[in-house]
Design a protein around this motif. Structure first.
Motif, PDB file in Angstrom:
ATOM      1  N   UNK A 119      25.517 -28.098  20.429  1.00 58.92           N
ATOM      2  CA  UNK A 119      26.035 -28.950  19.358  1.00 58.92           C
ATOM      3  C   UNK A 119      27.166 -29.846  19.850  1.00 58.92           C
ATOM      4  N   UNK A 120      28.052 -29.307  20.661  1.00 59.44           N
ATOM      5  CA  UNK A 120      29.164 -30.104  21.186  1.00 59.44           C
ATOM      6  C   UNK A 120      28.648 -31.198  22.114  1.00 59.44           C
ATOM      7  N   UNK A 121      27.719 -30.858  22.998  1.00 55.80           N
ATOM      8  CA  UNK A 121      27.170 -31.856  23.909  1.00 55.80           C
ATOM      9  C   UNK A 121      26.419 -32.955  23.158  1.00 55.80           C
ATOM     10  N   UNK A 122      25.664 -32.576  22.117  1.00 54.91           N
ATOM     11  CA  UNK A 122      24.998 -33.586  21.296  1.00 54.91           C
ATOM     12  C   UNK A 122      26.012 -34.484  20.594  1.00 54.91           C
ATOM     13  N   UNK A 123      27.133 -33.918  20.175  1.00 56.06           N
ATOM     14  CA  UNK A 123      28.191 -34.716  19.560  1.00 56.06           C
ATOM     15  C   UNK A 123      28.794 -35.712  20.539  1.00 56.06           C
ATOM     16  N   UNK A 124      28.963 -35.283  21.782  1.00 56.80           N
ATOM     17  CA  UNK A 124      29.492 -36.183  22.822  1.00 56.80           C
ATOM     18  C   UNK A 124      28.513 -37.333  23.068  1.00 56.80           C
ATOM     19  N   UNK A 125      27.222 -37.010  23.128  1.00 56.16           N
ATOM     20  CA  UNK A 125      26.213 -38.058  23.319  1.00 56.16           C
ATOM     21  C   UNK A 125      26.195 -39.030  22.140  1.00 56.16           C
ATOM     22  N   UNK A 126      26.262 -38.503  20.920  1.00 52.25           N
ATOM     23  CA  UNK A 126      26.260 -39.364  19.732  1.00 52.25           C
ATOM     24  C   UNK A 126      27.504 -40.234  19.690  1.00 52.25           C
ATOM     25  N   UNK A 127      28.637 -39.667  20.087  1.00 48.84           N
ATOM     26  CA  UNK A 127      29.897 -40.417  20.116  1.00 48.84           C
ATOM     27  C   UNK A 127      29.789 -41.582  21.094  1.00 48.84           C
ATOM     28  N   UNK A 128      29.217 -41.341  22.234  1.00 47.25           N
ATOM     29  CA  UNK A 128      29.058 -42.377  23.243  1.00 47.25           C
ATOM     30  C   UNK A 128      28.125 -43.483  22.745  1.00 47.25           C
ATOM     31  N   UNK A 129      27.005 -43.089  22.131  1.00 44.23           N
ATOM     32  CA  UNK A 129      26.055 -44.082  21.603  1.00 44.23           C
ATOM     33  C   UNK A 129      26.685 -44.882  20.475  1.00 44.23           C
ATOM     34  N   UNK A 130      27.447 -44.229  19.617  1.00 49.00           N
ATOM     35  CA  UNK A 130      28.125 -44.916  18.520  1.00 49.00           C
ATOM     36  C   UNK A 130      29.068 -45.979  19.057  1.00 49.00           C
ATOM     37  N   UNK A 131      29.803 -45.631  20.095  1.00 50.30           N
ATOM     38  CA  UNK A 131      30.729 -46.591  20.697  1.00 50.30           C
ATOM     39  C   UNK A 131      29.967 -47.788  21.250  1.00 50.30           C
ATOM     40  N   UNK A 132      28.862 -47.528  21.943  1.00 47.21           N
ATOM     41  CA  UNK A 132      28.067 -48.621  22.507  1.00 47.21           C
ATOM     42  C   UNK A 132      27.516 -49.529  21.402  1.00 47.21           C
ATOM     43  N   UNK A 160      36.362 -46.312  16.804  1.00 47.01           N
ATOM     44  CA  UNK A 160      37.338 -45.400  16.212  1.00 47.01           C
ATOM     45  C   UNK A 160      38.048 -44.630  17.315  1.00 47.01           C
ATOM     46  N   UNK A 161      39.192 -44.047  16.959  1.00 52.39           N
ATOM     47  CA  UNK A 161      39.933 -43.242  17.934  1.00 52.39           C
ATOM     48  C   UNK A 161      39.056 -42.100  18.433  1.00 52.39           C
ATOM     49  N   UNK A 162      39.096 -41.878  19.722  1.00 48.47           N
ATOM     50  CA  UNK A 162      38.356 -40.774  20.316  1.00 48.47           C
ATOM     51  C   UNK A 162      36.962 -41.138  20.782  1.00 48.47           C
ATOM     52  N   UNK A 163      36.450 -42.296  20.374  1.00 44.87           N
ATOM     53  CA  UNK A 163      35.132 -42.705  20.835  1.00 44.87           C
ATOM     54  C   UNK A 163      35.247 -43.348  22.207  1.00 44.87           C
ATOM     55  N   UNK A 164      34.333 -43.001  23.072  1.00 46.32           N
ATOM     56  CA  UNK A 164      34.329 -43.606  24.391  1.00 46.32           C
ATOM     57  C   UNK A 164      32.902 -43.656  24.893  1.00 46.32           C
ATOM     58  N   UNK A 165      32.576 -44.671  25.667  1.00 43.41           N
ATOM     59  CA  UNK A 165      31.224 -44.692  26.233  1.00 43.41           C
ATOM     60  C   UNK A 165      31.187 -43.856  27.512  1.00 43.41           C
ATOM     61  N   UNK A 166      30.140 -43.115  27.673  1.00 41.78           N
ATOM     62  CA  UNK A 166      29.950 -42.376  28.924  1.00 41.78           C
ATOM     63  C   UNK A 166      29.169 -43.254  29.884  1.00 41.78           C
ATOM     64  N   UNK A 167      29.459 -43.154  31.173  1.00 41.98           N
ATOM     65  CA  UNK A 167      28.641 -43.883  32.151  1.00 41.98           C
ATOM     66  C   UNK A 167      27.203 -43.368  32.077  1.00 41.98           C
ATOM     67  N   UNK A 168      26.230 -44.222  32.411  1.00 47.02           N
ATOM     68  CA  UNK A 168      24.822 -43.813  32.317  1.00 47.02           C
ATOM     69  C   UNK A 168      24.494 -42.511  33.059  1.00 47.02           C
ATOM     70  N   UNK A 169      25.108 -42.302  34.209  1.00 41.08           N
ATOM     71  CA  UNK A 169      24.815 -41.054  34.941  1.00 41.08           C
ATOM     72  C   UNK A 169      25.316 -39.835  34.177  1.00 41.08           C
ATOM     73  N   UNK A 170      26.436 -39.980  33.494  1.00 36.53           N
ATOM     74  CA  UNK A 170      26.957 -38.871  32.681  1.00 36.53           C
ATOM     75  C   UNK A 170      26.060 -38.617  31.473  1.00 36.53           C
ATOM     76  N   UNK A 171      25.570 -39.698  30.848  1.00 38.81           N
ATOM     77  CA  UNK A 171      24.668 -39.538  29.707  1.00 38.81           C
ATOM     78  C   UNK A 171      23.427 -38.768  30.150  1.00 38.81           C
ATOM     79  N   UNK A 172      22.858 -39.147  31.284  1.00 37.58           N
ATOM     80  CA  UNK A 172      21.676 -38.448  31.795  1.00 37.58           C
ATOM     81  C   UNK A 172      21.990 -36.986  32.105  1.00 37.58           C
ATOM     82  N   UNK A 173      23.158 -36.739  32.683  1.00 38.50           N
ATOM     83  CA  UNK A 173      23.552 -35.365  33.011  1.00 38.50           C
ATOM     84  C   UNK A 173      23.773 -34.512  31.775  1.00 38.50           C
ATOM     85  N   UNK A 174      24.430 -35.068  30.773  1.00 36.62           N
ATOM     86  CA  UNK A 174      24.662 -34.321  29.531  1.00 36.62           C
ATOM     87  C   UNK A 174      23.335 -34.073  28.821  1.00 36.62           C
ATOM     88  N   UNK A 175      22.465 -35.085  28.822  1.00 38.46           N
ATOM     89  CA  UNK A 175      21.146 -34.903  28.217  1.00 38.46           C
ATOM     90  C   UNK A 175      20.371 -33.791  28.928  1.00 38.46           C
TER      91      UNK A 175
END
Length: 114
Positions: A53-66, A76-91
């Motif tokens: 659930x936490x990892x999915x939240x991080x992915x959603x936060x990154x997509x929302x920012x993008x 919003x505060x706390x939103x940040x984009x993850x680099x593509x390699x990090x997105x793939x790794x978290x996925x």
């Protein structure tokens, strides 16, 4: 003047120097020390579910920012984009945690039926 009371009940959940803590310094009480293997298994499943659930939240936060940045809307505060390699790794982490959790779930159900 305060009076000392040495008859207080001992509480085993009081933190000691050797108690494990989370990266935020909060108490962390893993249940691996339980005598019942079924309890340990269910605790592992709960932990895996929380991690997914936490990892999915991080992915959603990154997509929302993008998405917001694409429409030039302030993030919003706390939103940040993850680099593509990090997105793939978290996925990938979510994928393999889900598979592992599913296999543990089958074990847990087999333990309930027996």
């Amino acid at each position: 003047m305060a009076i000392s009371d040495d008859t207080a009940v001992y509480c085993p959940k009081v933190l000691t120097e050797n108690s494990p803590t989370s990266p935020l310094g909060r108490a962390f009480h893993p249940t691996d020390d339980e005598a019942d293997p079924q309890t340990n298994l269910l605790a592992d499943l709960a932990g895996i579910n929380m991690a997914i659930n936490v990892l999915n939240g991080i992915l959603a936060n990154s997509e929302s920012f993008r998405d917001r940045r694409a429409y030039e809307v302030a993030g919003e505060d706390g939103e940040l984009p993850l680099p593509p390699t990090c997105v793939e790794g978290v996925f990938a982490a979510v994928h393999y945690l889900s598979r592992y959790g599913e296999s543990l779930g089958y074990r847990a159900m087999a333990g309930v039926e027996s």
